[in-house]
Write a protein that holds these residues in place. Structure first.
Motif, short mmCIF file in Angstrom:
data_model
loop_
_atom_site.label_atom_id
_atom_site.label_comp_id
_atom_site.label_asym_id
_atom_site.label_seq_id
_atom_site.Cartn_x
_atom_site.Cartn_y
_atom_site.Cartn_z
N LEU A 1 0.84 -1.20 0.00
CA LEU A 1 0.00 0.00 0.00
C LEU A 1 0.87 1.25 0.00
O LEU A 1 0.60 2.20 -0.74
CB LEU A 1 -0.92 0.00 1.23
CG LEU A 1 -1.71 1.29 1.46
CD1 LEU A 1 -2.61 1.60 0.28
CD2 LEU A 1 -2.52 1.18 2.76
N ALA A 2 1.91 1.25 0.83
CA ALA A 2 2.81 2.40 0.87
C ALA A 2 3.47 2.64 -0.49
O ALA A 2 3.58 3.79 -0.94
CB ALA A 2 3.89 2.19 1.94
N ALA A 3 3.89 1.57 -1.15
CA ALA A 3 4.51 1.70 -2.47
C ALA A 3 3.52 2.22 -3.49
O ALA A 3 3.85 3.05 -4.35
CB ALA A 3 5.07 0.35 -2.92
N SER A 4 2.27 1.75 -3.41
CA SER A 4 1.24 2.20 -4.35
C SER A 4 0.94 3.68 -4.18
O SER A 4 0.87 4.43 -5.16
CB SER A 4 -0.04 1.38 -4.14
OG SER A 4 -1.08 1.85 -4.96
N LEU A 5 0.78 4.13 -2.94
CA LEU A 5 0.52 5.54 -2.69
C LEU A 5 1.69 6.40 -3.12
O LEU A 5 1.51 7.50 -3.67
CB LEU A 5 0.23 5.76 -1.20
CG LEU A 5 -1.05 5.13 -0.64
CD1 LEU A 5 -1.13 5.33 0.86
CD2 LEU A 5 -2.28 5.71 -1.34
N ALA A 6 2.91 5.90 -2.89
CA ALA A 6 4.11 6.67 -3.25
C ALA A 6 4.22 6.84 -4.76
O ALA A 6 4.49 7.95 -5.25
CB ALA A 6 5.36 5.97 -2.71
N THR A 7 4.02 5.76 -5.50
CA THR A 7 4.17 5.85 -6.96
C THR A 7 3.02 6.63 -7.60
O THR A 7 3.19 7.26 -8.64
CB THR A 7 4.23 4.45 -7.58
OG1 THR A 7 3.08 3.69 -7.18
CG2 THR A 7 5.49 3.72 -7.14
N THR A 8 1.85 6.60 -6.97
CA THR A 8 0.69 7.29 -7.54
C THR A 8 0.69 8.77 -7.24
O THR A 8 0.38 9.59 -8.12
CB THR A 8 -0.62 6.67 -7.00
OG1 THR A 8 -0.66 5.28 -7.31
CG2 THR A 8 -1.84 7.36 -7.60
N HIS A 9 1.08 9.16 -6.02
CA HIS A 9 0.90 10.56 -5.60
C HIS A 9 2.20 11.32 -5.33
O HIS A 9 2.18 12.54 -5.24
CB HIS A 9 0.05 10.60 -4.33
CG HIS A 9 -1.34 10.09 -4.52
ND1 HIS A 9 -2.28 10.74 -5.26
CD2 HIS A 9 -1.94 8.95 -4.06
CE1 HIS A 9 -3.42 10.05 -5.25
NE2 HIS A 9 -3.23 8.96 -4.54
#
Length: 320
Positions: A272-280
């Motif tokens: 989840l942290a990686a997803s939020l980082a790459t998205t935002h």
């Protein structure tokens, strides 16, 4: 057909047993072929959604009943989860001199709910599996609200993203897939039960690809300053495991319940942290999550082995 299912079942069992090694290989692949691995970055949210859907398939209504039967244990675990890890992420990141996206990445990991592999680790550690499953489930359900608030509070109000954007992302890649999985199990339980043994293969493949993508996108940074970040990640994970266990014991929880809280706090949903980082944010902000994905599975497996052997020597330790 039966023979093919048997082969895939063995592959799934292998993936679950050697999950930590497979994730480590994913990181290695990211370093060896960074350009190719980095191309996977755009698929990180989709991969996490698939993993969360699989988690939803494993859940039943009874997994949430513990909230009513043992509210004290659940409340202690949730408070530990959303205080210890975010605050230690900020403290350790600041102590190591991280600024900008690296510090944001540390905080993203700390503000995420418990990791998807934590329940398996608790099982091997002879911990309270029911409590572990409940904490993972409830923490994930309340993450759309708490995770953005914690990130914006600790990382600063001048971040290039608002609460609404982070909230919407977590809904899309975490909450909605989980709800879809729960609903599918409620209407097609027999089918779901038949595919459950194969889910470790899906989860392992998903996390492996996420780690490869993030490491590949940050290969240059890892080569120059990776050692310091690895130390920070190890310290963060270690603090979570130690303080989570301590919180359980100090508040009157038994040995097995304290083990569950320890693992739930120390093992984060770094996907989840990686997803939020790459998205935002930026690929650099996803790097702590990728390293955490590798390390917390290694440390969790080692801790589970220690606790399991301790329980064999002292059978009564689990109930004290």
């Amino acid at each position: 057909m039966a023979k093919q299912r048997g082969v895939w079942l063995k592959v799934a069992e292998f993936a679950g047993r050697w999950f930590a090694v497979l994730v480590l290989l994913g990181g290695l692949a990211g370093m060896l072929v960074p350009d190719q691995a980095a191309k996977l970055s755009e698929y990180v949210p989709v991969l996490l959604g698939v993993i969360m859907f699989g988690m939803g398939l494993t859940l039943r209504a009874s997994d949430f009943a513990l909230v009513l039967r043992r509210p004290h244990a659940v409340l202690i675990g949730l408070l530990a989860q959303f205080t210890i890890m975010p605050l230690t992420a900020w403290g350790i990141g600041s102590l190591f001199g991280f600024t900008g996206m690296l510090l944001v990445g540390m905080i993203l990991v700390g503000a995420s709910p418990g990791g998807t592999a934590s329940n398996v680790i608790v099982y091997f550690a002879r911990g309270d599996v029911a409590l572990s499953v409940t904490l993972t489930s409830v923490a994930t359900l309340i993450a759309p609200v708490l995770t953005p608030l914690l990130v914006l509070w600790l990382a600063g109000s001048d971040l290039p993203v608002g609460f609404g954007d982070l909230f919407a992302s977590i809904l899309q890649v975490v909450l909605l897939p989980i709800v879809a999985g729960v609903l599918l199990r409620s209407v097609a339980g027999r089918f779901v039960v038949r595919v459950l043994p194969y889910l470790p293969l899906v989860s392992s493949a998903g996390i492996l690809l996420v780690v490869a993508a993030v490491v590949g996108a940050n290969a240059d940074v890892i080569a120059t300053s990776g050692a310091l970040l690895v130390l920070a990640v190890i310290a963060h994970n270690g603090a979570g495991l130690l303080l989570g266990y301590t919180a359980g014991r100090l508040t009157g929880l038994g040995e097995s319940s304290s083990r569950a809280v320890s693992v739930e706090v120390g093992m984060q949903n770094s996907g989840l942290a990686a997803s939020l980082a790459t998205t935002h944010f930026a690929p650099l902000a996803a790097l702590p999550a990728a390293l955490f994905s590798v390390w917390h599975n290694v440390s969790g497996s080692l801790l589970a082995t220690y606790w399991a052997r301790r329980s064999e020597r002292e059978p009564a330790a689990e109930n004290r």
